[in-house]
Design a protein around this motif. Structure first.
Motif, PDB file in Angstrom:
ATOM      1  N   LYS A   2      -3.287 -30.044   4.995  1.00 28.84           N
ATOM      2  CA  LYS A   2      -3.490 -28.795   4.868  1.00 28.84           C
ATOM      3  C   LYS A   2      -3.021 -28.087   3.412  1.00 28.84           C
ATOM      4  CE  LYS A   2      -2.298 -27.861   9.519  1.00 28.84           C
ATOM      5  NZ  LYS A   2      -1.340 -27.318  10.629  1.00 28.84           N
ATOM      6  N   TYR A  51      -2.841 -16.142   1.603  1.00 32.96           N
ATOM      7  CA  TYR A  51      -1.926 -17.011   2.380  1.00 32.96           C
ATOM      8  C   TYR A  51      -2.162 -18.256   1.767  1.00 32.96           C
ATOM      9  CZ  TYR A  51      -0.913 -13.048   5.518  1.00 32.96           C
ATOM     10  OH  TYR A  51      -0.913 -11.907   5.963  1.00 32.96           O
ATOM     11  N   THR A  52      -1.420 -19.183   1.997  1.00 33.59           N
ATOM     12  CA  THR A  52      -1.297 -20.485   1.575  1.00 33.59           C
ATOM     13  C   THR A  52      -0.304 -21.310   2.324  1.00 33.59           C
ATOM     14  OG1 THR A  52      -1.817 -22.051   0.009  1.00 33.59           O
ATOM     15  CG2 THR A  52      -0.147 -20.422  -0.536  1.00 33.59           C
ATOM     16  N   TYR A  53      -0.283 -22.561   2.229  1.00 36.29           N
ATOM     17  CA  TYR A  53       0.962 -23.362   2.737  1.00 36.29           C
ATOM     18  C   TYR A  53       2.066 -23.611   1.758  1.00 36.29           C
ATOM     19  CZ  TYR A  53      -2.922 -24.499   6.086  1.00 36.29           C
ATOM     20  OH  TYR A  53      -3.962 -24.382   6.893  1.00 36.29           O
ATOM     21  N   LYS A  60       4.608 -24.759   6.316  1.00 37.19           N
ATOM     22  CA  LYS A  60       4.314 -23.289   6.814  1.00 37.19           C
ATOM     23  C   LYS A  60       3.450 -22.537   5.983  1.00 37.19           C
ATOM     24  CE  LYS A  60       8.884 -23.889   8.655  1.00 37.19           C
ATOM     25  NZ  LYS A  60      10.295 -23.385   8.736  1.00 37.19           N
ATOM     26  N   ILE A  61       2.860 -21.529   6.813  1.00 37.92           N
ATOM     27  CA  ILE A  61       1.912 -20.796   5.906  1.00 37.92           C
ATOM     28  C   ILE A  61       2.857 -19.378   5.448  1.00 37.92           C
ATOM     29  CG2 ILE A  61       0.393 -18.722   6.298  1.00 37.92           C
ATOM     30  CD1 ILE A  61      -0.826 -20.530   8.650  1.00 37.92           C
ATOM     31  N   LEU A 141      -7.762 -20.198   6.195  1.00 40.12           N
ATOM     32  CA  LEU A 141      -6.877 -21.569   6.531  1.00 40.12           C
ATOM     33  C   LEU A 141      -7.019 -21.677   8.053  1.00 40.12           C
ATOM     34  CD1 LEU A 141      -3.293 -20.493   5.204  1.00 40.12           C
ATOM     35  CD2 LEU A 141      -5.189 -21.671   4.214  1.00 40.12           C
ATOM     36  N   GLU A 143      -5.503 -21.971  10.783  1.00 40.09           N
ATOM     37  CA  GLU A 143      -4.765 -21.225  11.741  1.00 40.09           C
ATOM     38  C   GLU A 143      -5.519 -20.018  12.316  1.00 40.09           C
ATOM     39  OE1 GLU A 143      -2.179 -24.065  10.201  1.00 40.09           O
ATOM     40  OE2 GLU A 143      -3.414 -22.813   9.175  1.00 40.09           O
ATOM     41  N   TYR A 147      -5.735 -15.461   8.165  1.00 35.20           N
ATOM     42  CA  TYR A 147      -5.131 -16.081   6.671  1.00 35.20           C
ATOM     43  C   TYR A 147      -6.131 -16.486   6.022  1.00 35.20           C
ATOM     44  CZ  TYR A 147      -1.094 -16.417  10.037  1.00 35.20           C
ATOM     45  OH  TYR A 147      -0.108 -15.967  11.004  1.00 35.20           O
ATOM     46  N   CYS A 149      -7.064 -17.018   1.764  1.00 37.96           N
ATOM     47  CA  CYS A 149      -6.731 -17.283   0.591  1.00 37.96           C
ATOM     48  C   CYS A 149      -7.775 -17.157  -0.319  1.00 37.96           C
ATOM     49  CB  CYS A 149      -6.243 -18.761   0.627  1.00 37.96           C
ATOM     50  SG  CYS A 149      -5.452 -19.149  -1.214  1.00 37.96           S
TER      51      CYS A 149
END
Length: 158
Positions: A2, A51-53, A60-61, A141, A143, A147, A149
């Protein structure tokens, strides 16, 4: 995987991502020809937003908007023959590493589709702008569509 990185996207840039984007006839004005005429060269990630991890085990996002320090940058070399090679920075050695193999990519509408060494889709990125030595790509992402990026890239070599 991820984590955001071009190989993971690219593998960056890889979660086997399902990316969002507009079709080539949307208002963003980026066409397949725009991409094909500008993509060949060595590109380096410079900024991410959206958003990223995070870097934890749980991945976690997180919300992000930052210029990337050298140790977080990635590079991708797009060749005119439809192959690409991914590079990441080895901080311990102070150099870039790219492995010994290349994979295929294709341009379709305003998307760049990356394939892994087995020929499976490794990532799909929507190109929201590309002009001269600057480009912005985006992906969603796993999810969900909320989300997204955005990654800014600079071409550092033709």
């Amino acid at each position: 995987m991820k984590k955001l990185n071009l190989y993971s996207l690219l593998g960056l840039l890889v979660c086997l991502f399902t990316f969002s984007g507009c079709s080539s006839d949307d208002d963003d004005g980026v066409s397949s020809d725009d991409i094909k005429n500008n993509i060949v060269g060595l590109w380096e990630t410079t900024h991410i937003s959206g958003y990223t991890y995070d870097d934890t085990e749980d991945e976690k996002i997180i919300s992000v908007d930052k210029d990337l320090p050298l140790e977080e940058k990635e590079r991708i070399l797009f060749r005119g023959d439809g192959t690409y090679k991914y590079y990441y920075y080895l901080e311990t050695l102070g150099t870039w590493y790219g492995g010994s193999y290349s994979c295929k990519y294709e341009v379709s509408g305003n998307k760049i589709i990356l394939y892994d060494s087995k020929g499976d889709i490794d990532g799909t990125f929507s190109v929201t702008s590309i002009k001269g030595d600057k480009a912005v790509i985006e992906y969603t992402l796993e999810e969900g569509p909320q989300y997204v990026c955005h990654t800014s890239l600079t071409k550092i070599e033709e």
